[in-house]
Scaffold this motif. Structure first.
Motif, PDB file in Angstrom:
ATOM      1  N   VAL A 181       0.846  -1.192   0.000  1.00  0.00           N
ATOM      2  CA  VAL A 181       0.000   0.000   0.000  1.00  0.00           C
ATOM      3  C   VAL A 181       0.880   1.241   0.000  1.00  0.00           C
ATOM      4  CG1 VAL A 181      -1.931  -1.113   1.163  1.00  0.00           C
ATOM      5  CG2 VAL A 181      -0.150  -0.053   2.524  1.00  0.00           C
ATOM      6  N   SER A 182       0.342   2.298  -0.577  1.00  0.00           N
ATOM      7  CA  SER A 182       1.016   3.592  -0.614  1.00  0.00           C
ATOM      8  C   SER A 182       0.702   4.361   0.672  1.00  0.00           C
ATOM      9  CB  SER A 182       0.537   4.380  -1.833  1.00  0.00           C
ATOM     10  OG  SER A 182      -0.839   4.699  -1.708  1.00  0.00           O
ATOM     11  N   PRO A 183       1.385   5.498   0.920  1.00  0.00           N
ATOM     12  CA  PRO A 183       1.075   6.287   2.126  1.00  0.00           C
ATOM     13  C   PRO A 183      -0.375   6.744   2.199  1.00  0.00           C
ATOM     14  CG  PRO A 183       3.175   6.971   1.216  1.00  0.00           C
ATOM     15  CD  PRO A 183       2.580   6.021   0.222  1.00  0.00           C
ATOM     16  N   SER A 184      -1.020   6.924   1.054  1.00  0.00           N
ATOM     17  CA  SER A 184      -2.425   7.342   1.045  1.00  0.00           C
ATOM     18  C   SER A 184      -3.398   6.177   1.217  1.00  0.00           C
ATOM     19  CB  SER A 184      -2.746   8.077  -0.260  1.00  0.00           C
ATOM     20  OG  SER A 184      -2.537   7.228  -1.381  1.00  0.00           O
ATOM     21  N   GLY A 185      -2.881   4.930   1.315  1.00  0.00           N
ATOM     22  CA  GLY A 185      -3.739   3.768   1.485  1.00  0.00           C
ATOM     23  C   GLY A 185      -4.132   3.084   0.198  1.00  0.00           C
ATOM     24  N   LEU A 186      -3.583   3.508  -0.942  1.00  0.00           N
ATOM     25  CA  LEU A 186      -3.906   2.904  -2.231  1.00  0.00           C
ATOM     26  C   LEU A 186      -3.211   1.552  -2.364  1.00  0.00           C
ATOM     27  CD1 LEU A 186      -5.237   3.259  -5.059  1.00  0.00           C
ATOM     28  CD2 LEU A 186      -3.075   4.278  -5.805  1.00  0.00           C
ATOM     29  N   THR A 187      -3.942   0.548  -2.824  1.00  0.00           N
ATOM     30  CA  THR A 187      -3.378  -0.780  -3.019  1.00  0.00           C
ATOM     31  C   THR A 187      -2.506  -0.798  -4.271  1.00  0.00           C
ATOM     32  OG1 THR A 187      -5.294  -1.814  -1.966  1.00  0.00           O
ATOM     33  CG2 THR A 187      -3.901  -3.215  -3.325  1.00  0.00           C
ATOM     34  N   LEU A 188      -1.223  -1.145  -4.099  1.00  0.00           N
ATOM     35  CA  LEU A 188      -0.280  -1.205  -5.218  1.00  0.00           C
ATOM     36  C   LEU A 188      -0.121  -2.614  -5.768  1.00  0.00           C
ATOM     37  CD1 LEU A 188       2.498   1.162  -3.820  1.00  0.00           C
ATOM     38  CD2 LEU A 188       0.556   1.739  -5.280  1.00  0.00           C
ATOM     39  N   ALA A 189      -0.171  -3.616  -4.899  1.00  0.00           N
ATOM     40  CA  ALA A 189      -0.019  -5.008  -5.341  1.00  0.00           C
ATOM     41  C   ALA A 189      -0.608  -5.913  -4.272  1.00  0.00           C
ATOM     42  CB  ALA A 189       1.450  -5.353  -5.596  1.00  0.00           C
ATOM     43  N   LEU A 190      -0.971  -7.141  -4.696  1.00  0.00           N
ATOM     44  CA  LEU A 190      -1.566  -8.123  -3.787  1.00  0.00           C
ATOM     45  C   LEU A 190      -0.926  -9.478  -4.018  1.00  0.00           C
ATOM     46  CD1 LEU A 190      -5.303  -7.096  -4.138  1.00  0.00           C
ATOM     47  CD2 LEU A 190      -4.104  -7.203  -1.966  1.00  0.00           C
ATOM     48  N   GLY A 191      -0.895 -10.300  -2.981  1.00  0.00           N
ATOM     49  CA  GLY A 191      -0.426 -11.669  -3.110  1.00  0.00           C
ATOM     50  C   GLY A 191       1.061 -11.783  -3.360  1.00  0.00           C
ATOM     51  N   SER A 192       1.422 -12.694  -4.261  1.00  0.00           N
ATOM     52  CA  SER A 192       2.830 -12.942  -4.552  1.00  0.00           C
ATOM     53  C   SER A 192       3.511 -11.721  -5.145  1.00  0.00           C
ATOM     54  CB  SER A 192       2.947 -14.126  -5.518  1.00  0.00           C
ATOM     55  OG  SER A 192       2.218 -13.873  -6.717  1.00  0.00           O
ATOM     56  N   ALA A 193       2.790 -10.894  -5.900  1.00  0.00           N
ATOM     57  CA  ALA A 193       3.385  -9.676  -6.449  1.00  0.00           C
ATOM     58  C   ALA A 193       3.800  -8.722  -5.331  1.00  0.00           C
ATOM     59  CB  ALA A 193       2.404  -8.989  -7.394  1.00  0.00           C
ATOM     60  N   ALA A 194       2.991  -8.627  -4.276  1.00  0.00           N
ATOM     61  CA  ALA A 194       3.346  -7.775  -3.142  1.00  0.00           C
ATOM     62  C   ALA A 194       4.524  -8.355  -2.371  1.00  0.00           C
ATOM     63  CB  ALA A 194       2.137  -7.609  -2.222  1.00  0.00           C
TER      64      ALA A 194
END
Length: 606
Positions: free
Chosen positions: A64-77
């Protein structure tokens, strides 16, 4: 977390036992049904997921970014961890089956549902495998998170019964079965009979605990910081529960904590055994305590059936012989079973372990809340149609539906508004308590501005992330060079001093905590001065105190200001006990300020 293969000599396979539910099913009579479309293990590190047709691991991480936006999930994160700027947080909101962040947990579960093929408006019926030690509030938080992610229904099962069903133990029969499930993030021993857990104990023998122990020991002996994956490789190569045998070594690379440069060290098999031995001793003691608490009838069953060890940790070399010698019972090591697969595909087994009690002489069907609401709505409509007078220009049908339209539009009088339900009241109280705690924390930070050691001025900052277990004690702030942050500035929270700024970027900075191996602070307790050293993940050591002056447990340790780096009077922690007593000086263990207790900190200008 990859599950390693067991050698053929250590696996004693058991056939899956088919049980007559007509005889042994004592809590789920005919008619009670539990339907499940999707099963998820929350005790594994990668959220092992099972559907009717496939098995997958969507991963439990989120970036997640500082603003709370999801950047990646799962194995990518997970691949982004350690490779992204400090302001990007890579988190695991479901750790050990517990909800660490409700909003992020909902996003992770939504991702797991999408990966399993549930992308439409109709969500799956979910079965969650959880540690048996979870409290009612923790179970309720998991259920609410799964429903918020789109699940139609949520069922929970403890990892002990799921593992026992997966390895084929006769869990539904009138005989005792003792299983120790050593999973990636959670370990648990359960004594099961008639499909119910009679006794259970949490264990400290999870694979993740072993990795952390190996990282800590190598950091202490070699002054080298290795990653959790390197510790995983060392345990596979050199780990053993009993005698490690002839000396063997394995080369592993890490970061030299003195110079900060890469360094490769040769780790002996005895070092790995020394790291995991306390956890294995605790495992044997917990199993002994569980066996001692069993009745004579259950103990007689255990003498015949023995103890079953399953999960990723069951493949540790020599584990069966070690436990058998300690608990005086036969120990069977099983490969990782398919408990969730059995529960998903065998409806009779699922009905017996999870079924609800139906009323005698009646079918298991019960009207749902939606059906009851529909019947009530039709009744109200009929009553309004027969009683409401039609206004000028309105048909009788329009006049009858007018009250319902006004209720839907929210224009009813306050007196007609229904009272809040118990769940809403409870959520409201929780939010009020959370707000009160946050206000109290902010007030204490405001008071710190007027403290004597803050006379030079302060800077406010928010904590972006903490380093994961096994890494140096650091945290990242959202303020950097552009906000006036400089290297060496003390960082304090409402509890006391957290650490020191070690590096500064344009919009972020890193803080070296008091528990960091390189942390050194001049300190005082009572009327004696000393030096506070880091080096442990939970405790620090106060050295060079006058042995003639008494120091009591629980006394507050403050900065002395004699080093010229930190102002005097900042709280560092409290004394926990004596570390060593020498003729020249005394040393004491100090519990430092908890850096995770506050999300806002102050940086002191000098």
């Amino acid at each position: 977390m990859a599950t390693f293969a067991l050698t053929s000599g250590e696996i004693k396979s058991r056939p899956v036992t088919t049980v007559s539910h007509d005889v042994y099913d004592i809590e789920a009579p005919r008619g009670s049904k539990v339907r499940v479309d999707l099963a998820i293990s929350l005790t594994s590190q990668e959220l092992f997921t099972v559907t009717a047709h496939r098995e997958l691991q969507p991963g439990g991480c989120i970036a997640v970014s500082p603003s709370g936006l999801t950047l990646a999930l799962g194995s990518a994160a997970r691949d982004m961890e350690g490779r992204v700027p400090p302001h990007v947080r890579v988190l695991q909101p479901l750790q050990g089956g517990r909800v660490q962040d409700s909003q992020l947990a909902v996003r992770v579960l939504e991702h797991a549902f999408r990966e399993a093929g549930y992308k439409g408006p109709v969500g799956p019926r979910v079965l969650l495998q959880i540690p048996g030690e979870l409290t009612e509030s923790e179970r309720r938080s998991l259920t609410e998170a799964a429903r918020a992610a789109g699940a139609r229904s949520v069922e929970l099962i403890d990892q002990g019964r799921a593992a026992a069903a997966g390895v084929g133990l006769p869990v539904l029969q009138a005989r005792a079965s003792l299983i120790a499930h050593l999973d990636a993030t959670s370990a648990e021993a359960s004594l099961i009979s008639f499909g119910r857990v009679l006794h259970s104990r949490p264990l400290a023998a999870s694979w993740q605990n072993w990795q952390s122990a190996v990282c800590d020991l190598i950091r202490r002996d070699f002054q080298v910081q290795i990653s959790m994956f390197s510790a995983h490789t060392l345990i596979l190569a050199l780990g053993a529960a009993g005698d490690p045998g002839p000396p063997r070594t394995y080369a592993v690379g890490g970061r030299d904590l003195v110079r900060g440069l890469p360094r490769k060290v040769e780790v002996a098999s005895g070092t790995v055994h020394e790291a995991i031995r306390p956890s294995l001793d605790a495992l044997a003691r917990e199993l002994q305590a569980l066996i001692v608490s069993a009745s004579d009838e259950l103990l007689n069953d255990l003498v015949e059936s023995g103890v079953t060890v399953a999960g990723p940790g069951a493949g540790l070399k020599g584990l069966s012989a070690f436990l058998s010698q300690r608990i005086q019972l036969p120990v069977h090591v099983q490969a990782e079973g398919e408990g969730l697969v059995c529960l998903l595909r065998q409806k009779d087994l699922r009905r017996s372990l999870l079924g609800r009690v139906a009323r005698p002489g009646r079918s298991g069907w019960k009207p749902t809340r939606w059906a009851a609401a529909a019947v009530l709505l039709l009744g109200l409509s009929a009553a309004a149609f027969s009683l409401a007078p039609a206004a000028a220009g309105e048909s009788p049908l329009q006049a009858s539906l007018a009250p319902l339209w006004r209720m839907a539009a929210g224009v009813t009088s306050p007196a007609a508004t229904p009272n809040l339900t118990g769940a809403v009241r409870q959520e409201e109280r929780r939010r009020q308590q959370q707000t009160a705690g946050e206000n109290q924390r902010l007030r204490s930070l405001i008071k710190l501005r007027s403290a004597p050691y803050a006379s030079g001025g302060v800077l406010g900052a928010r904590v972006l992330s903490h380093q994961p277990p096994g890494w140096p004690a650091m945290l990242v702030l959202d303020s950097g060079r552009s906000q006036g942050v400089k290297v060496g500035m003390p960082v304090v929270s409402n509890e006391g001093m957290v650490g020191t700024v070690s590096s500064v970027a344009n919009d972020s900075s890193r803080v070296r905590l008091l528990t960091h191996p390189n942390s050194v602070v001049a300190a005082t307790v009572g009327k004696s001065n000393g030096v506070l050293y880091g080096g442990s993940s939970k405790q620090t050591e106060l050295r060079f105190l006058d042995p003639d002056k008494k120091v009591r447990r629980g006394e507050t340790v403050l900065t002395s200001g004699l080093d010229g780096r930190y102002p005097a009077g900042i709280r560092l922690g409290k004394v926990m006990g004596v570390s060593s007593q020498k003729a020249v000086y005394s040393s004491f263990l100090v519990q430092p300020v908890n850096p995770e207790a506050s999300s806002e900190v102050l940086l002191l200008r000098r």
